[in-house]
Scaffold this motif. Sequence first.
Motif, PDB file in Angstrom:
ATOM      1  N   LEU A  64      72.255-117.059 -22.936  1.00 23.84           N
ATOM      2  CA  LEU A  64      71.866-115.930 -22.096  1.00 23.84           C
ATOM      3  C   LEU A  64      70.455-116.184 -21.566  1.00 23.84           C
ATOM      4  CD1 LEU A  64      73.145-112.823 -24.109  1.00 23.84           C
ATOM      5  CD2 LEU A  64      74.222-113.999 -22.194  1.00 23.84           C
ATOM      6  N   ASP A  65      70.351-116.282 -20.263  1.00 20.70           N
ATOM      7  CA  ASP A  65      69.072-116.557 -19.617  1.00 20.70           C
ATOM      8  C   ASP A  65      68.389-115.230 -19.284  1.00 20.70           C
ATOM      9  OD1 ASP A  65      66.941-117.408 -18.111  1.00 20.70           O
ATOM     10  OD2 ASP A  65      68.086-118.947 -17.043  1.00 20.70           O
ATOM     11  N   LEU A  66      67.254-114.975 -19.918  1.00 21.75           N
ATOM     12  CA  LEU A  66      66.518-113.726 -19.714  1.00 21.75           C
ATOM     13  C   LEU A  66      65.289-113.919 -18.828  1.00 21.75           C
ATOM     14  CD1 LEU A  66      66.658-112.256 -23.347  1.00 21.75           C
ATOM     15  CD2 LEU A  66      68.246-111.899 -21.447  1.00 21.75           C
ATOM     16  N   THR A  67      65.184-115.096 -18.201  1.00 25.29           N
ATOM     17  CA  THR A  67      63.997-115.364 -17.394  1.00 25.29           C
ATOM     18  C   THR A  67      63.982-114.557 -16.096  1.00 25.29           C
ATOM     19  OG1 THR A  67      65.101-117.290 -16.389  1.00 25.29           O
ATOM     20  CG2 THR A  67      63.709-117.684 -18.322  1.00 25.29           C
ATOM     21  N   CYS A  68      65.089-113.856 -15.794  1.00 20.70           N
ATOM     22  CA  CYS A  68      65.090-112.984 -14.619  1.00 20.70           C
ATOM     23  C   CYS A  68      64.273-111.710 -14.857  1.00 20.70           C
ATOM     24  CB  CYS A  68      66.512-112.630 -14.223  1.00 20.70           C
ATOM     25  SG  CYS A  68      67.449-111.805 -15.522  1.00 20.70           S
ATOM     26  N   LEU A 110      77.129-118.189 -32.144  1.00 16.39           N
ATOM     27  CA  LEU A 110      75.734-118.592 -31.965  1.00 16.39           C
ATOM     28  C   LEU A 110      75.347-118.308 -30.521  1.00 16.39           C
ATOM     29  CD1 LEU A 110      73.110-119.861 -32.969  1.00 16.39           C
ATOM     30  CD2 LEU A 110      74.045-122.107 -32.364  1.00 16.39           C
ATOM     31  N   THR A 111      74.310-117.500 -30.363  1.00 18.19           N
ATOM     32  CA  THR A 111      73.812-117.152 -29.040  1.00 18.19           C
ATOM     33  C   THR A 111      72.403-117.692 -28.887  1.00 18.19           C
ATOM     34  OG1 THR A 111      75.120-115.111 -29.056  1.00 18.19           O
ATOM     35  CG2 THR A 111      73.364-115.270 -27.426  1.00 18.19           C
ATOM     36  N   VAL A 112      72.118-118.255 -27.724  1.00 16.00           N
ATOM     37  CA  VAL A 112      70.777-118.743 -27.404  1.00 16.00           C
ATOM     38  C   VAL A 112      70.210-117.852 -26.302  1.00 16.00           C
ATOM     39  CG1 VAL A 112      69.394-120.673 -26.558  1.00 16.00           C
ATOM     40  CG2 VAL A 112      71.398-121.108 -28.012  1.00 16.00           C
ATOM     41  N   TYR A 113      69.095-117.205 -26.598  1.00 22.16           N
ATOM     42  CA  TYR A 113      68.408-116.390 -25.604  1.00 22.16           C
ATOM     43  C   TYR A 113      67.270-117.226 -25.012  1.00 22.16           C
ATOM     44  CZ  TYR A 113      70.915-112.700 -28.058  1.00 22.16           C
ATOM     45  OH  TYR A 113      71.899-111.934 -28.630  1.00 22.16           O
ATOM     46  N   ARG A 114      67.345-117.469 -23.726  1.00 18.23           N
ATOM     47  CA  ARG A 114      66.322-118.288 -23.048  1.00 18.23           C
ATOM     48  C   ARG A 114      65.241-117.361 -22.503  1.00 18.23           C
ATOM     49  NH1 ARG A 114      65.424-120.826 -17.818  1.00 18.23           N
ATOM     50  NH2 ARG A 114      64.557-122.926 -18.119  1.00 18.23           N
ATOM     51  N   LEU A 115      64.029-117.491 -23.072  1.00 16.58           N
ATOM     52  CA  LEU A 115      62.899-116.671 -22.636  1.00 16.58           C
ATOM     53  C   LEU A 115      62.006-117.402 -21.645  1.00 16.58           C
ATOM     54  CD1 LEU A 115      61.803-115.046 -26.026  1.00 16.58           C
ATOM     55  CD2 LEU A 115      63.711-114.467 -24.529  1.00 16.58           C
ATOM     56  N   GLY A 116      62.150-118.718 -21.581  1.00 17.52           N
ATOM     57  CA  GLY A 116      61.341-119.539 -20.695  1.00 17.52           C
ATOM     58  C   GLY A 116      61.767-120.981 -20.854  1.00 17.52           C
ATOM     59  N   PRO A 117      61.211-121.887 -20.075  1.00 21.04           N
ATOM     60  CA  PRO A 117      61.599-123.301 -20.163  1.00 21.04           C
ATOM     61  C   PRO A 117      61.406-123.886 -21.551  1.00 21.04           C
ATOM     62  CG  PRO A 117      60.281-122.896 -18.198  1.00 21.04           C
ATOM     63  CD  PRO A 117      60.221-121.646 -19.013  1.00 21.04           C
ATOM     64  N   LEU A 118      60.413-123.397 -22.285  1.00 25.19           N
ATOM     65  CA  LEU A 118      60.115-123.951 -23.610  1.00 25.19           C
ATOM     66  C   LEU A 118      60.226-122.902 -24.713  1.00 25.19           C
ATOM     67  CD1 LEU A 118      56.998-126.143 -22.719  1.00 25.19           C
ATOM     68  CD2 LEU A 118      59.391-126.832 -22.838  1.00 25.19           C
ATOM     69  N   GLU A 119      60.825-121.753 -24.425  1.00 31.17           N
ATOM     70  CA  GLU A 119      60.954-120.707 -25.440  1.00 31.17           C
ATOM     71  C   GLU A 119      62.398-120.225 -25.528  1.00 31.17           C
ATOM     72  OE1 GLU A 119      59.073-119.360 -27.745  1.00 31.17           O
ATOM     73  OE2 GLU A 119      57.317-120.576 -27.246  1.00 31.17           O
ATOM     74  N   HIS A 120      62.985-120.361 -26.726  1.00 26.51           N
ATOM     75  CA  HIS A 120      64.363-119.919 -26.954  1.00 26.51           C
ATOM     76  C   HIS A 120      64.453-119.219 -28.304  1.00 26.51           C
ATOM     77  CE1 HIS A 120      64.861-123.187 -24.003  1.00 26.51           C
ATOM     78  NE2 HIS A 120      65.965-122.548 -23.626  1.00 26.51           N
TER      79      HIS A 120
END
Length: 451
Positions: free
Chosen positions: A122-126, A158-168
Motif C-alpha cells: 500500500l503506497d501512502l506517499t499520495c 503481510l502488508t507493506v505500507y510505503r511511507l517514502g522511497p526509504l521508509e516502509h
Amino acid sequence: MTEGQAERLASLSDRRRELMTRLLAQKAAATAIPRLPRTGAPLECSHEQRRIWLAGQATPEAVPPNVTLGVAVTGELDPARLSAALTALVARHESLRTRYTAIDGLPYQVVRAAQPVPLELLDLTCLPEEEREAEALKLSLTAAGERFDLTHGPLLRLTVYRLGPLEHRLFLVCHHIACDGGSVGLVADDLAALYSGSDLAPPPDPQYADYAAWSVKRARERAPGRLPYWRERLAGVEPVFPRIPHKAGTGRGSATTAVRVRRDVVDGLRQTGPATPFTVLLSAYLILLHRLSGRRDLVVGMVTTGRGRRELEPVVGCFINLVPLRVSLPGDFPALLAQVKEAVAGALANEIPFDALVSGIGGHRLPGVHPAFQAAVVHRDDPAPPPGWEGLRARVWEHEVDDASFDLGLTATPRGEEYELALTGRLARFTPADLTDLTGRLLGILRDPAV
C-alpha cells in the motif's frame, strides 16, 4: 545430549563410549516426539487448536486476537525479495500453511504443500508526509482485527505500507490457531534471515502437527491422575463479576489502557517475599480484583506456554494454555506473595489442557460467563529489537490488540527499566474511563500494597 553427558562420554574408553552413546540414543528415541507420515490426510488437532476452533464456532468474540508483527524499516526495500522470503517462511513452518476441516463436529488439520504467499503493498506517499505514519497505524490496526477463513486460508497476511522511497512499515497478521505470541520472535528472525539470504538450520523437526498428536496422547494419559486436584481446587468457585445482562445498546468489543511502573518499585516488593516479578504483579492484580468485587476468594487465569522441550523451541504454532489459580487473600502482602507462589506451583504441577480441565470437572456452565475464571494475567518477555535486515535499518513497530476473551485481563511487559501494565476490559462491563481509573488504582497498589 546435555553438556554433562558429553563430558562424561569424553572421559570413557572407546568401547564404553560407544555403548553409552547407544544407550543415550535409545533413551532419546523412546521419549522423542514421533513424526507422523504426511499423506495429505487430516491430522489430529492439539487441545490448543481445538479450543480456539470451537470458540470460533460458538462465540467468535471469544477467539484470541490475531497475532501481529510490526517492523519499521529504513533503506532500499526490495518487495520481490521480501515476497520470496515470505513464501520461504511459510514453506519452512507447516503451521503457517495448515487448513482446518470438521469431522463429526471436531476440527482436524490438513497440512498443505508450500505455495507462493501474496504480499500486499500500500503506497501512502499520495498523502501529506506528516499524515503517512498515522494512516499506516490506522490501517494496520484495522488489519489486525480482520477474520481468516480457517477452511481455505491463508492464515497470515503481510502488508507493506510505503511511507517514502526509504521508509516502509511491514505488518504481518496471523491467526492465533497457527501462531502464538511465543512464535512471533521465531517468525521475525526467520523472515529477516530469509530476506537477507542468511543460512538457516534445516526446517524444524518435529513440526507442529507432530507435537499436536503427541500432546493429545500425553494429556489423555495425565488427565485422570490430575483431575482430582482440579475438582477439589475449584469446588464452589463463584464468578468474580456478576453476569452481564444482555441489553440493547450494551457496549461490544473491548478497550485497553496502560500504565508504566519502574522496575525498582516491583523489585522492592519482591524483597518482602522473596518473590518473582510475576508473583508481585499477580498479587497486586488480585488486590485490585478484591477491591472491585469485595471478594477474597478469587480465581484468575494464568497463560502458560507448552514449549518445554528443546526440540520444540524452533517450532511455530499455538502452544498457549490457560491455567486457573485460586487464591484466598490473607491480611498482608508478604502472606499473599506466599499464597500466590504456592498456588502457581500447585497449578503448574497439575497442568492439563484447559478444555480437558473444564470438561473433566463438569458442573453447571453459566451463559455469557467464561468457564473457571473471568479475569486473566499474561506476563510477556521484553520485546527484542528486530534482527538485522540486509541493507536496512529495522526497529520494532508494535501494536497492541485488545483481547476480549475475558472480562478483565492484565498484560505485563518489561520495557527496559519499567514494566508496562495494560488492562483490557470488555466494554459490556467497563468503559474506557473505568479502565483508565483501574490502571491508576493498580499503580497505587504497587506503591502501597495494603491488602
